[in-house]
Design a protein around this motif. Structure first.
Motif, PDB file in Angstrom:
ATOM      1  N   MET A 219       0.854  -1.204   0.368  1.00 53.77           N
ATOM      2  CA  MET A 219      -0.108   0.023   0.149  1.00 53.77           C
ATOM      3  C   MET A 219       0.631   1.203   0.570  1.00 53.77           C
ATOM      4  O   MET A 219       0.214   2.191  -0.764  1.00 53.77           O
ATOM      5  CB  MET A 219      -0.858  -0.062   1.621  1.00 53.77           C
ATOM      6  N   PRO A 220       1.788   1.359   0.799  1.00 52.90           N
ATOM      7  CA  PRO A 220       3.068   2.744   0.874  1.00 52.90           C
ATOM      8  C   PRO A 220       3.645   2.883  -0.458  1.00 52.90           C
ATOM      9  O   PRO A 220       3.186   3.978  -1.517  1.00 52.90           O
ATOM     10  CB  PRO A 220       4.134   2.583   1.381  1.00 52.90           C
ATOM     11  N   TRP A 221       3.254   1.811  -1.154  1.00 54.53           N
ATOM     12  CA  TRP A 221       4.319   2.136  -2.701  1.00 54.53           C
ATOM     13  C   TRP A 221       3.436   2.244  -3.397  1.00 54.53           C
ATOM     14  O   TRP A 221       3.253   3.652  -4.550  1.00 54.53           O
ATOM     15  CB  TRP A 221       4.954   0.753  -3.113  1.00 54.53           C
ATOM     16  N   MET A 222       1.945   1.805  -3.538  1.00 53.81           N
ATOM     17  CA  MET A 222       0.431   2.004  -4.187  1.00 53.81           C
ATOM     18  C   MET A 222       1.021   3.933  -3.985  1.00 53.81           C
ATOM     19  O   MET A 222       0.807   4.427  -5.288  1.00 53.81           O
ATOM     20  CB  MET A 222      -0.510   1.311  -4.446  1.00 53.81           C
ATOM     21  N   LYS A 223       0.447   4.738  -3.007  1.00 54.46           N
ATOM     22  CA  LYS A 223       0.297   5.694  -2.461  1.00 54.46           C
ATOM     23  C   LYS A 223       1.089   6.397  -2.731  1.00 54.46           C
ATOM     24  O   LYS A 223       0.799   7.691  -3.558  1.00 54.46           O
ATOM     25  CB  LYS A 223       0.279   6.023  -1.160  1.00 54.46           C
ATOM     26  N   GLN A 224       2.315   6.151  -2.845  1.00 54.87           N
ATOM     27  CA  GLN A 224       3.460   6.415  -3.726  1.00 54.87           C
ATOM     28  C   GLN A 224       3.340   7.134  -5.681  1.00 54.87           C
ATOM     29  O   GLN A 224       3.704   7.806  -5.792  1.00 54.87           O
ATOM     30  CB  GLN A 224       5.178   6.487  -3.566  1.00 54.87           C
ATOM     31  N   ASP A 225       3.183   5.505  -5.958  1.00 52.08           N
ATOM     32  CA  ASP A 225       2.619   5.622  -7.839  1.00 52.08           C
ATOM     33  C   ASP A 225       2.020   6.908  -7.538  1.00 52.08           C
ATOM     34  O   ASP A 225       1.747   7.258  -8.722  1.00 52.08           O
ATOM     35  CB  ASP A 225       2.140   4.264  -7.443  1.00 52.08           C
ATOM     36  N   LEU A 226       0.818   7.242  -6.667  1.00 50.23           N
ATOM     37  CA  LEU A 226      -0.455   7.072  -7.585  1.00 50.23           C
ATOM     38  C   LEU A 226      -0.026   8.944  -6.545  1.00 50.23           C
ATOM     39  O   LEU A 226      -1.919   9.792  -6.185  1.00 50.23           O
ATOM     40  CB  LEU A 226      -1.563   6.723  -7.018  1.00 50.23           C
ATOM     41  N   SER A 227       1.312   8.866  -6.233  1.00 54.78           N
ATOM     42  CA  SER A 227       0.998  10.584  -5.325  1.00 54.78           C
ATOM     43  C   SER A 227       0.495  11.612  -6.079  1.00 54.78           C
ATOM     44  O   SER A 227      -0.376  12.311  -5.144  1.00 54.78           O
ATOM     45  CB  SER A 227       2.546  10.579  -4.872  1.00 54.78           C
ATOM     46  N   ALA A 228       0.083  11.642  -7.294  1.00 53.35           N
ATOM     47  CA  ALA A 228      -0.157  12.997  -8.265  1.00 53.35           C
ATOM     48  C   ALA A 228      -1.761  13.050  -8.371  1.00 53.35           C
ATOM     49  O   ALA A 228      -2.772  13.807  -8.710  1.00 53.35           O
ATOM     50  CB  ALA A 228       0.427  13.183  -9.879  1.00 53.35           C
ATOM     51  N   GLY A 229      -2.483  12.174  -7.890  1.00 56.05           N
ATOM     52  CA  GLY A 229      -4.342  11.914  -7.751  1.00 56.05           C
ATOM     53  C   GLY A 229      -4.238  10.698  -8.305  1.00 56.05           C
ATOM     54  O   GLY A 229      -3.780   9.778  -9.322  1.00 56.05           O
ATOM     55  N   THR A 230      -6.010  10.080  -8.738  1.00 54.55           N
ATOM     56  CA  THR A 230      -6.427   9.492  -8.888  1.00 54.55           C
ATOM     57  C   THR A 230      -7.794   9.572  -9.715  1.00 54.55           C
ATOM     58  O   THR A 230      -8.364   8.350 -10.178  1.00 54.55           O
ATOM     59  CB  THR A 230      -7.009   8.004  -7.666  1.00 54.55           C
ATOM     60  N   GLN A 231      -7.093  10.490 -10.303  1.00 53.26           N
ATOM     61  CA  GLN A 231      -8.655  11.038 -11.259  1.00 53.26           C
ATOM     62  C   GLN A 231      -7.562  10.099 -12.653  1.00 53.26           C
ATOM     63  O   GLN A 231      -7.039  10.163 -13.381  1.00 53.26           O
ATOM     64  CB  GLN A 231      -7.956  11.732 -11.836  1.00 53.26           C
ATOM     65  N   GLY A 232      -9.331   9.271 -12.996  1.00 50.35           N
ATOM     66  CA  GLY A 232      -8.962   8.723 -14.514  1.00 50.35           C
ATOM     67  C   GLY A 232      -8.232   7.352 -13.894  1.00 50.35           C
ATOM     68  O   GLY A 232      -8.046   6.636 -14.868  1.00 50.35           O
ATOM     69  N   ILE A 233      -7.909   6.747 -13.119  1.00 53.34           N
ATOM     70  CA  ILE A 233      -7.228   5.519 -12.713  1.00 53.34           C
ATOM     71  C   ILE A 233      -7.875   4.257 -12.329  1.00 53.34           C
ATOM     72  O   ILE A 233      -8.747   4.690 -11.732  1.00 53.34           O
ATOM     73  CB  ILE A 233      -6.195   6.011 -11.242  1.00 53.34           C
TER      74      ILE A 233
END
Length: 342
Positions: A219-233
């Motif tokens: 989960m921490p790595w997922m948060k880092q991957d998506l740190s710019a936001g989850t719009q459209g993900i």
């Protein structure tokens, strides 16, 4: 005229269009539409891939197009020098960039993906898709999560060994570099106008690793991957099950679209999401190679009965195998268009 984008937006809002949105992920089949000799030839030019995507969407009437060529493209951006092209299956990585831990230390992440030479043909493809169908049909892109990208760079067996038994500092160095690449890849696709970004993370599935490990380490790595936001993900585990993970992802990251595994129970997945996002029911498209048209029709009917109640539902496929007969592609889509009407 109702467009694919209209259907997708309605589904996200929990509203009704004429029918549910349908994402049919045909990639390699474009070579047939253009009458080219091989997949190697097809994937050499962005113009070919864009034309293949446009022809197939028009031919079958579904709601999306893809900028993705093949998954190994990401490895090429990081130095992979050879892709294996099969005559009847998806291209795959043949040359692994990482052969030793020294290769991890020396791995360089490109600052500018958009203008990277390896990205040039995908850029052409995206520009054509944006010009031809932008705003009317969702343009899909694909990124590999930091936890999964090392498998493309060193092979699954060596990545499992490093992930669970290797030096933690080396593992974390590789994950940090892969996360940086994932972030830059997402930023590039967004800048180019991609509407839907499939975030592929098989290591976010309990088929690969235990749930406590996903929550504590993944989960921490997922948060880092998506740190710019989850719009459209779109959260996607490569076809592996993840109903057990959805609640944690919603509460900790806030992703709002879940591309279920064919092995996940659709009704259960939708119950877990509980209106907080879009549920994507996904057919087991490997079985489409051998199923009869009636078997396909009944499976689609079953899936839609489980998923359409309460709206916020999309019908999808994984990456449709090259060997699926055209009649079975049509049987699947005809059934969705029939049973997916409101």
């Amino acid at each position: 005229m109702i467009t694919g984008m209209d259907r997708l937006v309605a589904a996200i809002k929990g509203e009704k269009a004429d029918r549910i949105p349908v994402f049919c992920n045909l990639l390699d089949q474009g070579v047939k539409e253009l009458g080219l000799a091989s997949l190697h030839d097809y994937y050499q030019l962005g113009e070919y891939v864009a034309e293949g995507q446009l022809k197939m969407r028009e031919k079958y009437g579904y709601d999306n197009v893809w900028s993705l060529f093949y998954v190994g493209k990401e490895a090429e951006l990081l130095g992979c020098r050879k892709i294996l092209f099969s005559p009847d299956g998806p291209p795959n990585v043949e040359h692994f960039v990482i052969q030793s831990y020294d290769d991890i230390h020396n791995l360089e992440i490109p600052d500018d993906i958009i203008h990277h030479p390896v990205f040039a043909e995908e850029l052409k493809c995206l520009q054509i898709l944006k010009r031809e169908v932008g705003g009317r049909y969702p343009i899909c892109g694909y990124v590999t999560a930091s936890m999964a990208l090392p498998a493309l760079l060193m092979g699954m067996d060596k990545w499992f060994e490093l992930l669970f038994m290797g030096p933690p500092d080396v593992r974390d160095e590789l994950l940090a570099k892969c996360s940086l690449f994932c972030q830059r890849h997402i930023a590039a696709l967004r800048e180019l106008g991609v509407d839907v970004i499939v975030y592929a993370n098989p290591f976010g599935s309990t088929d690969f690793v235990p749930l406590p490990y996903i929550i504590k380490t993944g989960m921490p790595w997922m948060k880092q991957d998506l740190s710019a936001g989850t719009q459209g993900i779109v959260y996607y585990c490569g076809g592996a099950r993840f109903n057990q993970v959805i609640e944690s992802v919603i509460s900790q990251i806030g992703i709002e679209t879940y591309y279920l595994s064919p092995l996940d129970d659709i009704a259960t997945g939708k119950q877990i999401i509980n209106g907080r996002g879009l549920t994507c029911g996904v057919i087991n498209d490997i079985k489409l190679i051998d199923w009869s048209e009636e078997q396909i029709r009944q499976e689609v009917k079953r899936m839609l009965a489980a998923g359409m109640a309460g709206n916020k539902f999309l019908f999808g496929t994984i990456l449709m195998p090259y060997k699926i007969p055209e009649r079975n592609i049509r049987a699947m889509l005809d059934a969705v268009y029939e049973f997916g009407q409101f």
